[in-house]
Design an enzyme around this catalytic site. Structure first.
Site, PDB file in Angstrom:
ATOM      1  N   ASP A  11      -5.330  -3.864  -1.160  1.00 32.86           N
ATOM      2  CA  ASP A  11      -3.927  -3.469  -1.138  1.00 32.86           C
ATOM      3  C   ASP A  11      -3.638  -2.727  -2.438  1.00 32.86           C
ATOM      4  O   ASP A  11      -3.746  -3.298  -3.519  1.00 32.86           O
ATOM      5  CB  ASP A  11      -3.051  -4.731  -1.015  1.00 32.86           C
ATOM      6  CG  ASP A  11      -1.662  -4.406  -0.497  1.00 32.86           C
ATOM      7  OD1 ASP A  11      -1.230  -3.245  -0.636  1.00 32.86           O
ATOM      8  OD2 ASP A  11      -1.008  -5.325   0.029  1.00 32.86           O
ATOM      9  N   ASP A 105      -2.275   2.503   2.460  1.00 30.31           N
ATOM     10  CA  ASP A 105      -2.652   1.839   1.210  1.00 30.31           C
ATOM     11  C   ASP A 105      -3.287   0.461   1.409  1.00 30.31           C
ATOM     12  O   ASP A 105      -3.397  -0.300   0.464  1.00 30.31           O
ATOM     13  CB  ASP A 105      -1.420   1.701   0.317  1.00 30.31           C
ATOM     14  CG  ASP A 105      -0.536   0.555   0.739  1.00 30.31           C
ATOM     15  OD1 ASP A 105      -0.284   0.427   1.945  1.00 30.31           O
ATOM     16  OD2 ASP A 105      -0.119  -0.224  -0.137  1.00 30.31           O
ATOM     17  N   GLU A 106      -3.706   0.161   2.623  1.00 31.48           N
ATOM     18  CA  GLU A 106      -4.165  -1.190   2.902  1.00 31.48           C
ATOM     19  C   GLU A 106      -5.272  -1.170   3.931  1.00 31.48           C
ATOM     20  O   GLU A 106      -5.198  -0.409   4.900  1.00 31.48           O
ATOM     21  CB  GLU A 106      -2.986  -1.974   3.489  1.00 31.48           C
ATOM     22  CG  GLU A 106      -2.809  -3.355   2.945  1.00 31.48           C
ATOM     23  CD  GLU A 106      -1.675  -4.044   3.679  1.00 31.48           C
ATOM     24  OE1 GLU A 106      -1.957  -4.930   4.466  1.00 31.48           O
ATOM     25  OE2 GLU A 106      -0.517  -3.656   3.450  1.00 31.48           O
TER      26      GLU A 106
END
Length: 483
Positions: A11, A105-106
DNA sequence: TCTGGGGTCCTAGGACCC
DNA sequence: TCTGGGGTCCTAGGACCC
């Protein structure tokens, strides 16, 4: 549950805001808020400096401005975030073929499938090296969670934030989870938490004690059973790579509620056009068309229609949208409109027959619709040439001063700060909004760019010449706030 | 100056079919 | 001579996630 912590969850830390700080040296170390800038905007990401003031994701931007008036307020620049995301995902694919992105983003990574030794020390080393590589390749920091199950890996990365790594050793999860609030578990939002609270259930341990039957009674079959398993730390969901999208949709919230029915219809036609463009860009077609209407009072409804076969024809989608609108009362005022397509198929030869059917169907209804006043459903109006919008954060290039970004605009003027990701904090200059020497630019690479390419990308070495609350902080805040 | 935009999954009722 | 029981598709709404 695996016997070793071989599921990795990455993350990125305050991703959009961190990317903006990396791109804009004058914003480093200062509160930065990325999100909707308009009167009805919400915060997408707040930098850690802004979180100190209580600013959070999903908060109305107006509230954020009250809490943190001196922050830089920026519109999101998804091209930049996508560029950075691609670099990060490349690094993940180097670890294992099994990578499951959850957003820009993960992502989850199955390290076992990547041949990493199933031991805590080995996975920890992989995670730490990944964090170093990400920092080197992008200049940004990410947090890593490692555990024997997806849910736990995600909880671990959350605990690791910011810029950290946490391993949950299999066997310790129940002890660890027990005292945590139920909201910690994925899938428990405000409504579920409230239902559980009314039943006297506040922690993960209390959730497990309640038993499966009670949870199913409270929450329904799938959710109750799923939550019970999670509360016990049981989560065997596999890491799944690359899932095809199941629907594509676009929507707009208007700064002022729409009351004019004709305007509602033209906006829906525009949205239909945008939706189909994205559908076609993805090489897909869809069979069910959906419109979404949010009223002045935030009540929201959807209407859908399933065609006889999948389509990617804008005229067909517009026709369906026009029919659906006929079933909706919009007299109270509309704050949001949306158009979506689901039931997606890859467009192949086999679809031609079905496509033919929908086209005939559409032609018939087009003829029918052509009778009364409205030619509205037919051709889309040409995009009118709007005056150039200099939204805050936008990359620009000036003939004399080079690359910079829009710090703010208003009353016919636009303020630009001239700096690049690899430069020292730059100077501000103001121009007329129609200055011919000024034009929109492309996002610059966050690392490896600039005249002295190969410079350090380590944030620890970034210049800190502008202290928070200093001159630049307050004046940039005001400039950006004024619209 | 309350509440974005892009998604996923689940539930529930009615239609329809066997 | 009312009344079963599944399965699937469609529609609408809602919770949740980033």
């Amino acid at each position: 549950m695996r016997p070793a912590p071989t599921i990795l969850h990455l993350d990125m830390d305050a991703f959009y805001a961190s990317a903006e700080q990396a791109a804009k040296p004058s914003l480093r170390g200062k509160p930065v808020i990325v999100g909707g800038i308009g009167p009805r905007g919400v915060v997408a990401t707040a930098s850690y400096e802004a979180r100190v003031f209580g600013v959070r994701s999903a908060m109305p931007t107006a509230q954020a401005r009250r809490l943190c008036p001196n922050a830089a307020y920026l519109s999101p620049r998804f091209e930049l975030y996508r560029q950075v995301s691609e670099k990060v995902m490349e690094l993940l694919h180097a670890l294992s073929p099994l990578v499951e992105p959850l957003s820009l983003d993960e992502a989850f990574v199955d390290l076992e499938a990547g041949g990493v030794a199933p031991e805590a020390d080995a996975v920890r080393a992989v995670g730490e090296r990944l964090r170093r590589d990400i920092r080197e390749a992008t200049g940004l920091t990410g947090s890593v969670g490692l555990a024997g199950a997806k849910m736990l890996a995600k909880i671990a990365s959350e605990a690791a934030k910011p810029d950290g790594l946490v391993v949950i050793e299999p066997g310790t999860e129940r002890e660890l989870l027990g005292p945590m609030p139920v909201r910690t578990l994925p899938g428990v939002g405000p409504a579920t938490a409230e239902a559980l609270r009314r039943a006297g259930i506040h922690t993960v341990a209390e959730t497990a004690e309640a038993g499966e039957d009670e949870l199913v009674r409270l929450l329904g079959k799938a959710h109750g059973a799923g939550l019970y398993a999670m509360a016990l730390g049981q989560d065997d969901r596999p890491v799944v790579a690359e899932r095809d999208a199941k629907s594509i949709s676009v929507e707009d919230t208007f700064e002022v509620d729409l009351t004019d029915r004709t305007r509602v219809r033209t906006e829906l036609m525009r949205l239909a056009e945008r939706c189909v463009q994205r559908l076609r860009a993805a090489g897909r077609s869809g069979r069910t068309v959906v419109i979404k209407v949010r009223n002045y009072d935030f009540s929201t409804l959807t209407r859908s229609e399933t065609l006889r076969g999948p389509t990617d024809d804008p005229a067909v989608v517009r026709e369906a949208v026009a029919r659906l609108l006929e079933t909706v009362d919009t007299t109270g005022g509309v704050r949001l409109l949306g158009v979506g397509v689901s039931g997606l198929a890859d467009f192949t030869q086999e679809d031609l027959f079905a496509q033919l059917a929908t086209e005939q169907e559409a032609q018939e209804s087009a003829r029918a619709a052509a009778e009364p006043a409205g030619a509205e459903g037919g051709e889309p109006e040409p995009e009118e040439e709007l005056p150039r919008r200099w939204s805050p954060g936008l990359d620009v290039v000036h003939d004399d001063y080079g690359a910079g970004w829009v710090q703010g605009s208003g009353v016919g003027r636009v303020t630009v700060r001239f700096e690049q990701p690899w430069s020292a904090p730059g100077r501000v200059r103001t121009f007329a909004v129609d200055d011919p020497a000024l034009r929109p630019g492309e996002p610059l690479p966050l690392v490896g760019g600039g005249p002295g390419a190969g410079q350090s990308s380590d944030p620890a070495t970034w210049p800190k010449s502008l202290s928070p609350g200093g001159e630049a902080a307050s004046d940039s805040g005001e400039e950006i706030s004024s619209r």
